[in-house]
Scaffold this motif. Sequence first.
Motif, PDB file in Angstrom:
ATOM      1  N   LEU A   1       0.940  -1.371  -0.032  1.00 12.07           N
ATOM      2  CA  LEU A   1       0.115   0.008   0.028  1.00 12.07           C
ATOM      3  C   LEU A   1       0.918   1.355   0.119  1.00 12.07           C
ATOM      4  O   LEU A   1       2.001   1.231   0.418  1.00 12.07           O
ATOM      5  N   ALA A   2       0.306   2.236  -0.624  1.00  9.43           N
ATOM      6  CA  ALA A   2       1.079   3.654  -0.627  1.00  9.43           C
ATOM      7  C   ALA A   2       0.205   4.720  -0.399  1.00  9.43           C
ATOM      8  O   ALA A   2      -1.277   4.337  -0.561  1.00  9.43           O
ATOM      9  N   VAL A   3       0.466   5.680   0.094  1.00 12.75           N
ATOM     10  CA  VAL A   3      -0.547   6.852   0.380  1.00 12.75           C
ATOM     11  C   VAL A   3      -0.098   7.800  -0.872  1.00 12.75           C
ATOM     12  O   VAL A   3       0.827   8.337  -1.116  1.00 12.75           O
ATOM     13  N   ARG A   4      -1.166   8.420  -1.291  1.00 10.73           N
ATOM     14  CA  ARG A   4      -0.956   9.346  -2.600  1.00 10.73           C
ATOM     15  C   ARG A   4      -1.923  10.644  -2.280  1.00 10.73           C
ATOM     16  O   ARG A   4      -3.007  10.344  -1.420  1.00 10.73           O
ATOM     17  N   ARG A   5      -1.794  11.733  -2.832  1.00  6.91           N
ATOM     18  CA  ARG A   5      -2.572  12.835  -2.583  1.00  6.91           C
ATOM     19  C   ARG A   5      -3.387  12.808  -4.029  1.00  6.91           C
ATOM     20  O   ARG A   5      -3.016  12.602  -4.960  1.00  6.91           O
ATOM     21  N   SER A   6      -4.755  13.271  -3.680  1.00  6.90           N
ATOM     22  CA  SER A   6      -5.701  13.202  -4.873  1.00  6.90           C
ATOM     23  C   SER A   6      -6.576  14.527  -4.795  1.00  6.90           C
ATOM     24  O   SER A   6      -6.830  14.758  -3.643  1.00  6.90           O
ATOM     25  N   ARG A   7      -7.043  14.939  -5.805  1.00 12.03           N
ATOM     26  CA  ARG A   7      -7.886  16.227  -5.673  1.00 12.03           C
ATOM     27  C   ARG A   7      -9.187  15.755  -4.846  1.00 12.03           C
ATOM     28  O   ARG A   7      -9.668  14.430  -5.312  1.00 12.03           O
ATOM     29  N   ALA A   8      -9.504  16.690  -3.916  1.00 12.15           N
ATOM     30  CA  ALA A   8     -10.895  16.191  -3.409  1.00 12.15           C
ATOM     31  C   ALA A   8     -12.109  16.120  -4.055  1.00 12.15           C
ATOM     32  O   ALA A   8     -13.052  15.289  -3.914  1.00 12.15           O
ATOM     33  N   SER A   9     -12.180  17.018  -5.252  1.00 12.43           N
ATOM     34  CA  SER A   9     -13.353  16.801  -5.972  1.00 12.43           C
ATOM     35  C   SER A   9     -13.377  15.391  -6.935  1.00 12.43           C
ATOM     36  O   SER A   9     -14.378  15.218  -7.470  1.00 12.43           O
ATOM     37  N   SER A  10     -12.369  14.956  -7.027  1.00 15.17           N
ATOM     38  CA  SER A  10     -12.285  13.746  -7.933  1.00 15.17           C
ATOM     39  C   SER A  10     -12.705  12.605  -7.071  1.00 15.17           C
ATOM     40  O   SER A  10     -12.713  11.332  -7.891  1.00 15.17           O
ATOM     41  N   ARG A  11     -12.957  12.394  -5.940  1.00 10.13           N
ATOM     42  CA  ARG A  11     -13.315  11.302  -5.167  1.00 10.13           C
ATOM     43  C   ARG A  11     -14.792  11.016  -5.485  1.00 10.13           C
ATOM     44  O   ARG A  11     -15.656  11.879  -5.563  1.00 10.13           O
ATOM     45  N   ARG A  12     -15.002   9.833  -5.876  1.00  9.20           N
ATOM     46  CA  ARG A  12     -16.274   9.301  -6.299  1.00  9.20           C
ATOM     47  C   ARG A  12     -16.887   8.743  -5.140  1.00  9.20           C
ATOM     48  O   ARG A  12     -16.067   7.859  -4.425  1.00  9.20           O
ATOM     49  N   PRO A  13     -18.131   8.889  -4.619  1.00 10.91           N
ATOM     50  CA  PRO A  13     -18.805   8.009  -3.570  1.00 10.91           C
ATOM     51  C   PRO A  13     -18.758   6.649  -3.763  1.00 10.91           C
ATOM     52  O   PRO A  13     -18.911   6.148  -4.762  1.00 10.91           O
ATOM     53  N   VAL A  14     -18.305   5.830  -2.668  1.00  8.96           N
ATOM     54  CA  VAL A  14     -18.430   4.219  -2.787  1.00  8.96           C
ATOM     55  C   VAL A  14     -19.829   3.906  -2.787  1.00  8.96           C
ATOM     56  O   VAL A  14     -20.564   4.399  -2.032  1.00  8.96           O
ATOM     57  N   PRO A  15     -20.335   3.176  -3.839  1.00  9.41           N
ATOM     58  CA  PRO A  15     -21.712   2.808  -3.924  1.00  9.41           C
ATOM     59  C   PRO A  15     -22.236   1.694  -2.750  1.00  9.41           C
ATOM     60  O   PRO A  15     -21.226   0.991  -2.443  1.00  9.41           O
ATOM     61  N   ARG A  16     -23.255   1.799  -2.299  1.00  4.14           N
ATOM     62  CA  ARG A  16     -23.740   1.150  -1.189  1.00  4.14           C
ATOM     63  C   ARG A  16     -24.130  -0.339  -2.115  1.00  4.14           C
ATOM     64  O   ARG A  16     -24.789  -0.162  -3.095  1.00  4.14           O
ATOM     65  N   PRO A  17     -23.683  -1.618  -1.177  1.00  7.17           N
ATOM     66  CA  PRO A  17     -24.145  -2.781  -1.867  1.00  7.17           C
ATOM     67  C   PRO A  17     -25.788  -2.787  -1.945  1.00  7.17           C
ATOM     68  O   PRO A  17     -26.546  -2.219  -0.979  1.00  7.17           O
ATOM     69  N   THR A  18     -26.263  -3.406  -2.927  1.00  9.57           N
ATOM     70  CA  THR A  18     -27.648  -3.387  -3.280  1.00  9.57           C
ATOM     71  C   THR A  18     -27.875  -4.851  -2.756  1.00  9.57           C
ATOM     72  O   THR A  18     -27.300  -5.703  -2.999  1.00  9.57           O
ATOM     73  N   ARG A  19     -29.326  -5.198  -2.681  1.00  4.64           N
ATOM     74  CA  ARG A  19     -29.906  -6.477  -2.613  1.00  4.64           C
ATOM     75  C   ARG A  19     -30.268  -6.928  -3.891  1.00  4.64           C
ATOM     76  O   ARG A  19     -30.859  -6.314  -4.658  1.00  4.64           O
ATOM     77  N   PRO A  20     -30.180  -8.260  -4.024  1.00  4.14           N
ATOM     78  CA  PRO A  20     -30.471  -8.784  -5.380  1.00  4.14           C
ATOM     79  C   PRO A  20     -31.974  -8.835  -5.198  1.00  4.14           C
ATOM     80  O   PRO A  20     -32.582  -8.867  -4.067  1.00  4.14           O
ATOM     81  N   ALA A  21     -32.766  -8.848  -6.307  1.00  6.87           N
ATOM     82  CA  ALA A  21     -34.295  -8.782  -6.353  1.00  6.87           C
ATOM     83  C   ALA A  21     -34.662 -10.069  -5.607  1.00  6.87           C
ATOM     84  O   ALA A  21     -34.189 -11.422  -5.850  1.00  6.87           O
ATOM     85  N   GLY A  22     -35.612 -10.145  -4.732  1.00  6.96           N
ATOM     86  CA  GLY A  22     -36.443 -11.083  -4.243  1.00  6.96           C
ATOM     87  C   GLY A  22     -35.502 -11.862  -3.016  1.00  6.96           C
ATOM     88  O   GLY A  22     -36.073 -12.759  -2.548  1.00  6.96           O
ATOM     89  N   CYS A  23     -34.567 -11.176  -2.633  1.00  7.57           N
ATOM     90  CA  CYS A  23     -33.688 -11.489  -1.431  1.00  7.57           C
ATOM     91  C   CYS A  23     -34.144 -10.621  -0.012  1.00  7.57           C
ATOM     92  O   CYS A  23     -34.500  -9.570  -0.099  1.00  7.57           O
ATOM     93  N   SER A  24     -34.518 -11.473   0.867  1.00  4.06           N
ATOM     94  CA  SER A  24     -34.818 -10.810   2.264  1.00  4.06           C
ATOM     95  C   SER A  24     -33.698  -9.971   2.875  1.00  4.06           C
ATOM     96  O   SER A  24     -32.625 -10.292   2.560  1.00  4.06           O
ATOM     97  N   PRO A  25     -33.905  -8.898   3.533  1.00  2.00           N
ATOM     98  CA  PRO A  25     -32.777  -8.094   4.238  1.00  2.00           C
ATOM     99  C   PRO A  25     -31.862  -8.962   4.976  1.00  2.00           C
ATOM    100  O   PRO A  25     -30.722  -8.701   4.946  1.00  2.00           O
ATOM    101  N   ALA A  26     -32.470  -9.892   5.639  1.00  2.00           N
ATOM    102  CA  ALA A  26     -31.627 -10.859   6.538  1.00  2.00           C
ATOM    103  C   ALA A  26     -30.554 -11.564   6.018  1.00  2.00           C
ATOM    104  O   ALA A  26     -29.365 -12.093   6.037  1.00  2.00           O
TER     105      ALA A  26
END
Length: 103
Positions: A71-96
Amino acid sequence: MLATGLPPMRRRVRAVRHQLRRRRRLIAAALTAAAALSALRTLAPPPADTVEVLVAARDLPSGTVLDDDDLAVRRSRASSRRPVPRPTRPAGCSPARSPAARS
């Protein structure tokens, strides 16, 4: 007219004036360049905000257990960060039973 009969201070002033007259174009060019640089620095946009991000230091095969050398630490423009998408549930799958609920 010779400046030999003048006091020493007056002779120095006269010599400085003579040198300034001889180099007036060079002095004008230097002052113009300094003014242009000053204007460019004043009108330049401010530096972009940056944040530190953790990235892979090299190509890593899948399944590699990471350690500090990978691993390495790099500097990146703050505006270029994209939000990490939340995992989605497959259709027909219960929350548990969804993959998002297990993490």
